[in-house]
Write a protein that holds these residues in place. Structure first.
Motif, PDB file in Angstrom:
ATOM      1  N   LYS A  88     -28.565  14.031  52.425  1.00  0.00           N
ATOM      2  CA  LYS A  88     -28.296  14.473  53.794  1.00  0.00           C
ATOM      3  C   LYS A  88     -27.773  15.906  53.820  1.00  0.00           C
ATOM      4  O   LYS A  88     -28.184  16.720  54.657  1.00  0.00           O
ATOM      5  CB  LYS A  88     -27.287  13.527  54.461  1.00  0.00           C
ATOM      6  CG  LYS A  88     -27.843  12.135  54.750  1.00  0.00           C
ATOM      7  CD  LYS A  88     -26.801  11.275  55.452  1.00  0.00           C
ATOM      8  CE  LYS A  88     -27.366   9.892  55.755  1.00  0.00           C
ATOM      9  NZ  LYS A  88     -26.361   9.014  56.415  1.00  0.00           N
ATOM     10  N   LYS A  89     -26.844  16.222  52.892  1.00  0.00           N
ATOM     11  CA  LYS A  89     -26.312  17.582  52.839  1.00  0.00           C
ATOM     12  C   LYS A  89     -27.420  18.586  52.504  1.00  0.00           C
ATOM     13  O   LYS A  89     -27.460  19.691  53.055  1.00  0.00           O
ATOM     14  CB  LYS A  89     -25.186  17.667  51.794  1.00  0.00           C
ATOM     15  CG  LYS A  89     -23.935  16.898  52.169  1.00  0.00           C
ATOM     16  CD  LYS A  89     -22.869  17.063  51.096  1.00  0.00           C
ATOM     17  CE  LYS A  89     -21.605  16.304  51.469  1.00  0.00           C
ATOM     18  NZ  LYS A  89     -20.556  16.428  50.419  1.00  0.00           N
ATOM     19  N   ILE A 119     -30.640  18.304  53.182  1.00  0.00           N
ATOM     20  CA  ILE A 119     -31.530  18.469  54.333  1.00  0.00           C
ATOM     21  C   ILE A 119     -30.875  19.343  55.397  1.00  0.00           C
ATOM     22  O   ILE A 119     -31.515  20.244  55.960  1.00  0.00           O
ATOM     23  CB  ILE A 119     -31.917  17.095  54.916  1.00  0.00           C
ATOM     24  CG1 ILE A 119     -32.765  16.316  53.911  1.00  0.00           C
ATOM     25  CG2 ILE A 119     -32.678  17.262  56.228  1.00  0.00           C
ATOM     26  CD1 ILE A 119     -33.114  14.902  54.351  1.00  0.00           C
ATOM     27  N   VAL A 120     -29.581  19.103  55.677  1.00  0.00           N
ATOM     28  CA  VAL A 120     -28.874  19.905  56.678  1.00  0.00           C
ATOM     29  C   VAL A 120     -28.832  21.372  56.253  1.00  0.00           C
ATOM     30  O   VAL A 120     -29.073  22.284  57.066  1.00  0.00           O
ATOM     31  CB  VAL A 120     -27.443  19.366  56.888  1.00  0.00           C
ATOM     32  CG1 VAL A 120     -26.631  20.332  57.749  1.00  0.00           C
ATOM     33  CG2 VAL A 120     -27.488  17.993  57.545  1.00  0.00           C
ATOM     34  N   ARG A 121     -28.544  21.607  54.970  1.00  0.00           N
ATOM     35  CA  ARG A 121     -28.486  22.980  54.470  1.00  0.00           C
ATOM     36  C   ARG A 121     -29.839  23.669  54.573  1.00  0.00           C
ATOM     37  O   ARG A 121     -29.934  24.833  54.971  1.00  0.00           O
ATOM     38  CB  ARG A 121     -27.987  22.965  53.025  1.00  0.00           C
ATOM     39  CG  ARG A 121     -27.595  24.340  52.504  1.00  0.00           C
ATOM     40  CD  ARG A 121     -26.705  24.240  51.287  1.00  0.00           C
ATOM     41  NE  ARG A 121     -27.346  23.485  50.211  1.00  0.00           N
ATOM     42  CZ  ARG A 121     -26.894  22.330  49.732  1.00  0.00           C
ATOM     43  NH1 ARG A 121     -25.806  21.783  50.255  1.00  0.00           N
ATOM     44  NH2 ARG A 121     -27.509  21.711  48.754  1.00  0.00           N
ATOM     45  N   ARG A 122     -30.898  22.946  54.241  1.00  0.00           N
ATOM     46  CA  ARG A 122     -32.239  23.524  54.315  1.00  0.00           C
ATOM     47  C   ARG A 122     -32.674  23.779  55.755  1.00  0.00           C
ATOM     48  O   ARG A 122     -33.361  24.766  56.042  1.00  0.00           O
ATOM     49  CB  ARG A 122     -33.237  22.601  53.622  1.00  0.00           C
ATOM     50  CG  ARG A 122     -33.167  22.617  52.106  1.00  0.00           C
ATOM     51  CD  ARG A 122     -33.587  23.963  51.543  1.00  0.00           C
ATOM     52  NE  ARG A 122     -34.961  24.271  51.924  1.00  0.00           N
ATOM     53  CZ  ARG A 122     -36.020  23.893  51.210  1.00  0.00           C
ATOM     54  NH1 ARG A 122     -35.857  23.226  50.075  1.00  0.00           N
ATOM     55  NH2 ARG A 122     -37.244  24.204  51.609  1.00  0.00           N
ATOM     56  N   VAL A 123     -32.275  22.898  56.668  1.00  0.00           N
ATOM     57  CA  VAL A 123     -32.613  23.090  58.079  1.00  0.00           C
ATOM     58  C   VAL A 123     -31.925  24.341  58.628  1.00  0.00           C
ATOM     59  O   VAL A 123     -32.535  25.149  59.346  1.00  0.00           O
ATOM     60  CB  VAL A 123     -32.225  21.850  58.908  1.00  0.00           C
ATOM     61  CG1 VAL A 123     -32.309  22.157  60.403  1.00  0.00           C
ATOM     62  CG2 VAL A 123     -33.143  20.689  58.572  1.00  0.00           C
ATOM     63  N   LEU A 124     -30.644  24.521  58.285  1.00  0.00           N
ATOM     64  CA  LEU A 124     -29.919  25.710  58.746  1.00  0.00           C
ATOM     65  C   LEU A 124     -30.518  26.984  58.152  1.00  0.00           C
ATOM     66  O   LEU A 124     -30.662  28.003  58.847  1.00  0.00           O
ATOM     67  CB  LEU A 124     -28.437  25.596  58.375  1.00  0.00           C
ATOM     68  CG  LEU A 124     -27.654  24.485  59.090  1.00  0.00           C
ATOM     69  CD1 LEU A 124     -26.226  24.413  58.560  1.00  0.00           C
ATOM     70  CD2 LEU A 124     -27.655  24.701  60.592  1.00  0.00           C
ATOM     71  N   ASP A 132     -40.438  11.430  41.293  1.00  0.00           N
ATOM     72  CA  ASP A 132     -39.812  11.464  39.965  1.00  0.00           C
ATOM     73  C   ASP A 132     -38.309  11.189  40.121  1.00  0.00           C
ATOM     74  O   ASP A 132     -37.571  12.026  40.652  1.00  0.00           O
ATOM     75  CB  ASP A 132     -40.022  12.839  39.319  1.00  0.00           C
ATOM     76  CG  ASP A 132     -39.590  12.857  37.859  1.00  0.00           C
ATOM     77  OD1 ASP A 132     -38.927  11.897  37.414  1.00  0.00           O
ATOM     78  OD2 ASP A 132     -39.905  13.831  37.156  1.00  0.00           O
ATOM     79  N   PRO A 133     -37.826  10.039  39.666  1.00  0.00           N
ATOM     80  CA  PRO A 133     -36.396   9.699  39.792  1.00  0.00           C
ATOM     81  C   PRO A 133     -35.483  10.682  39.066  1.00  0.00           C
ATOM     82  O   PRO A 133     -34.283  10.732  39.361  1.00  0.00           O
ATOM     83  CB  PRO A 133     -36.313   8.303  39.152  1.00  0.00           C
ATOM     84  CG  PRO A 133     -37.704   7.768  39.204  1.00  0.00           C
ATOM     85  CD  PRO A 133     -38.611   8.952  39.046  1.00  0.00           C
ATOM     86  N   ARG A 134     -36.033  11.452  38.120  1.00  0.00           N
ATOM     87  CA  ARG A 134     -35.197  12.409  37.393  1.00  0.00           C
ATOM     88  C   ARG A 134     -34.808  13.598  38.257  1.00  0.00           C
ATOM     89  O   ARG A 134     -33.837  14.303  37.956  1.00  0.00           O
ATOM     90  CB  ARG A 134     -35.935  12.927  36.156  1.00  0.00           C
ATOM     91  CG  ARG A 134     -36.251  11.849  35.119  1.00  0.00           C
ATOM     92  CD  ARG A 134     -37.136  12.401  34.033  1.00  0.00           C
ATOM     93  NE  ARG A 134     -38.429  12.851  34.589  1.00  0.00           N
ATOM     94  CZ  ARG A 134     -39.379  13.441  33.869  1.00  0.00           C
ATOM     95  NH1 ARG A 134     -39.175  13.672  32.588  1.00  0.00           N
ATOM     96  NH2 ARG A 134     -40.505  13.806  34.442  1.00  0.00           N
ATOM     97  N   VAL A 135     -35.552  13.837  39.316  1.00  0.00           N
ATOM     98  CA  VAL A 135     -35.286  14.967  40.202  1.00  0.00           C
ATOM     99  C   VAL A 135     -34.204  14.568  41.198  1.00  0.00           C
ATOM    100  O   VAL A 135     -34.313  13.562  41.862  1.00  0.00           O
ATOM    101  CB  VAL A 135     -36.568  15.408  40.946  1.00  0.00           C
ATOM    102  CG1 VAL A 135     -36.251  16.533  41.923  1.00  0.00           C
ATOM    103  CG2 VAL A 135     -37.628  15.842  39.952  1.00  0.00           C
ATOM    104  N   ARG A 136     -33.199  15.392  41.292  1.00  0.00           N
ATOM    105  CA  ARG A 136     -32.112  15.142  42.241  1.00  0.00           C
ATOM    106  C   ARG A 136     -31.884  16.376  43.078  1.00  0.00           C
ATOM    107  O   ARG A 136     -31.925  17.497  42.578  1.00  0.00           O
ATOM    108  CB  ARG A 136     -30.823  14.755  41.513  1.00  0.00           C
ATOM    109  CG  ARG A 136     -30.891  13.378  40.862  1.00  0.00           C
ATOM    110  CD  ARG A 136     -30.904  12.287  41.930  1.00  0.00           C
ATOM    111  NE  ARG A 136     -31.004  10.970  41.344  1.00  0.00           N
ATOM    112  CZ  ARG A 136     -32.145  10.321  41.155  1.00  0.00           C
ATOM    113  NH1 ARG A 136     -33.277  10.895  41.504  1.00  0.00           N
ATOM    114  NH2 ARG A 136     -32.157   9.119  40.634  1.00  0.00           N
ATOM    115  N   VAL A 137     -31.652  16.183  44.353  1.00  0.00           N
ATOM    116  CA  VAL A 137     -31.334  17.301  45.245  1.00  0.00           C
ATOM    117  C   VAL A 137     -29.876  17.204  45.634  1.00  0.00           C
ATOM    118  O   VAL A 137     -29.329  16.123  45.838  1.00  0.00           O
ATOM    119  CB  VAL A 137     -32.220  17.261  46.522  1.00  0.00           C
ATOM    120  CG1 VAL A 137     -33.660  17.564  46.153  1.00  0.00           C
ATOM    121  CG2 VAL A 137     -32.133  15.931  47.230  1.00  0.00           C
ATOM    122  N   ASN A 138     -29.223  18.339  45.703  1.00  0.00           N
ATOM    123  CA  ASN A 138     -27.795  18.340  46.075  1.00  0.00           C
ATOM    124  C   ASN A 138     -27.456  19.618  46.809  1.00  0.00           C
ATOM    125  O   ASN A 138     -28.279  20.465  46.995  1.00  0.00           O
ATOM    126  CB  ASN A 138     -26.922  18.156  44.826  1.00  0.00           C
ATOM    127  CG  ASN A 138     -27.324  19.105  43.699  1.00  0.00           C
ATOM    128  OD1 ASN A 138     -27.468  20.303  43.933  1.00  0.00           O
ATOM    129  ND2 ASN A 138     -27.494  18.568  42.503  1.00  0.00           N
TER     130      ASN A 138
END
Length: 328
Positions: free
Chosen positions: A2-3, A5-10, A322-328
Motif C-alpha cells: 500500500k505504501k 502504491i501511494v508513493r508511486r501515485v504521488l 515472482d515471490p522473490r520480488v518485494r516492493v517497499n
C-alpha cells in the motif's frame, strides 16, 4: 504494498504535472496555429475585418492572449475539475469527441495485442528450446523482418495486394457504403472486415520485438544452474521448460506487456491515418496538424497517464509473478 502504491501515485501526479506543462508550452510554440488559419479564412470574406484585428480577437476568445505559464494554469484549473473545453476543429466537447472515437482504436489495438502474444511468446520459446535449428533461424528471420518493416510501407503493400488487386476489402474507412442496410450481425462483420488489414499491419510490425525478447530471456534462463540441476534429477524436458524456465522468463516479459497499456487506448496514429480508421490516433493527427490545443492537450496527457499507470501495473505484477520480488 500500500505504501509503495501511494508513493508511486504521488510521484506519478508530480510527473504528470510537469509533463502537461511541457506539452502545453510546446503546443503554444508550434508554427501550426488554428487561430491564424481561421483568421485568414475570415479575412477573405467580403466586408471582413483586417487579418491582424481578427487574430487579436480570436486569441482573446480562445485564451491565447495570455502568457504561456498563466494560460497553462488556467487550463490545469479546469482540467482538475474534469473540464477540458471544446475541440476547436470538431466543434464539440473534447471528452465527447474522445469517447466517440476511442473504441475503434481499442478494438484495433486489442486484436493486434492478443495476436502478438499468441504468436510471439510460443514462437520465442520454441526458438530458444531449438537453438540453431532451422526453426530457430526461420523464427529469427521472421522476427527481424517484422522489426525492420515500417508500418506505412507494409500497410501500403497490403492495400495494394488485397484492396487494389484482389479487391477483397475496401481501401479506406471503417464501414462500407452499404453498412446501414445490413442487420446487427452484418454491421459487426462489415466493421471486422475493415479491421483485418490494420490489425495485420500492427501485429506484424510489433510481433518481432516480443518474439526476440522472449527468445533471449528464455535462453538465459535455460542456461541457468537450477535448470541444469532439474535436468540432472531427471525432470522431463517439457516440465523443465513450461514450469521452471517459462515462469522465470515472465518477469522481463511483463515489462514489455505493461508498457503496452498506452497502445491499447492511445491509438496507432500512422496505421489509422493510412487506413482512415476514425480512431483516436487518426483524430489526434487531425487535431495536431490543425493546432487544436484543447483536444491535443487531453490526448497527450491521457497518453502520459496511461504510461505511468502501465509502469505501476508492471511493477505490481513483478511481485505476483515472482515471490522473490518485494516492493517497499
Amino acid at each position: 504494498m500500500k505504501k509503495f502504491i501511494v508513493r508511486r501515485v504521488l510521484l506519478g501526479a508530480m510527473i504528470l504535472f510537469f509533463v502537461s506543462m511541457i506539452i502545453y508550452s510546446i503546443e503554444r510554440a508550434l508554427p501550426t496555429s488554428y487561430v491564424e488559419g481561421r483568421a485568414r479564412d475570415m479575412s477573405m470574406k467580403q466586408g471582413a475585418k483586417p487579418y491582424d484585428e481578427l487574430v487579436a480577437e480570436l486569441n482573446a476568445a480562445y485564451g491565447l492572449d495570455k502568457p504561456v505559464l498563466e494560460g497553462y494554469f488556467i487550463w490545469l484549473g479546469k482540467a482538475v475539475h474534469g473540464e477540458f473545453g471544446e475541440s476547436w476543429i470538431f466543434h464539440q466537447p473534447v471528452k465527447q469527441k474522445f469517447a466517440s472515437v476511442i473504441w475503434y482504436s481499442f478494438a484495433l489495438a486489442l486484436a493486434s495485442f492478443l495476436l502478438e502474444i499468441i504468436i510471439a511468446i510460443p514462437l520465442g520459446i520454441i526458438s530458444a528450446t531449438k537453438q540453431y535449428s532451422r526453426i530457430d533461424y526461420a523464427v529469427t528471420v521472421f522476427a527481424l523482418i517484422g522489426i525492420s518493416l515500417p508500418s506505412f510501407f507494409f500497410a501500403t503493400i497490403l492495400k495494394w495486394i488485397f484492396s487494389i488487386n484482389l479487391k477483397w476489402v475496401d481501401l479506406y474507412g471503417i464501414v462500407s457504403r452499404m453498412h446501414e442496410s445490413y442487420g446487427s450481425v452484418g454491421k459487426v462483420l462489415d466493421m471486422a472486415q475493415h479491421m483485418i488489414l490494420p490489425v495485420i499491419t500492427l501485429t506484424i510490425v510489433s510481433v518481432g520485438s516480443l518474439m526476440r525478447y522472449t527468445r533471449t530471456n528464455m535462453l538465459e534462463v535455460l542456461n541457468a544452474d537450477y535448470i541444469r540441476t532439474a535436468r540432472a534429477k531427471g525432470v522431463p524436458e517439457k516440465k523443465v521448460v513450461s514450469h521452471h524456465a517459462f515462469r522465470n522468463t515472465l518477469i522481463p516479459i511483463i515489462t514489455i506487456l505493461g508498457s503496452t497499456l498506452p497502445n491499447l487506448f492511445g491509438g496507432a496514429m500512422i496505421t489509422e491515418t493510412l487506413f482512415q480508421i476514425p480512431g483516436i490516433g487518426y483524430t489526434s493527427y487531425q487535431a495536431l496538424t490543425q493546432g487544436d490545443i484543447p483536444f491535443t492537450m487531453f490526448y497527450m496527457v491521457f497518453l502520459a497517464f496511461l504510461t505511468l499507470t502501465g509502469n505501476l501495473i508492471a511493477d505490481i505484477l513483478y511481485a505476483v509473478a515472482d515471490p522473490r520480488v518485494r516492493v517497499n
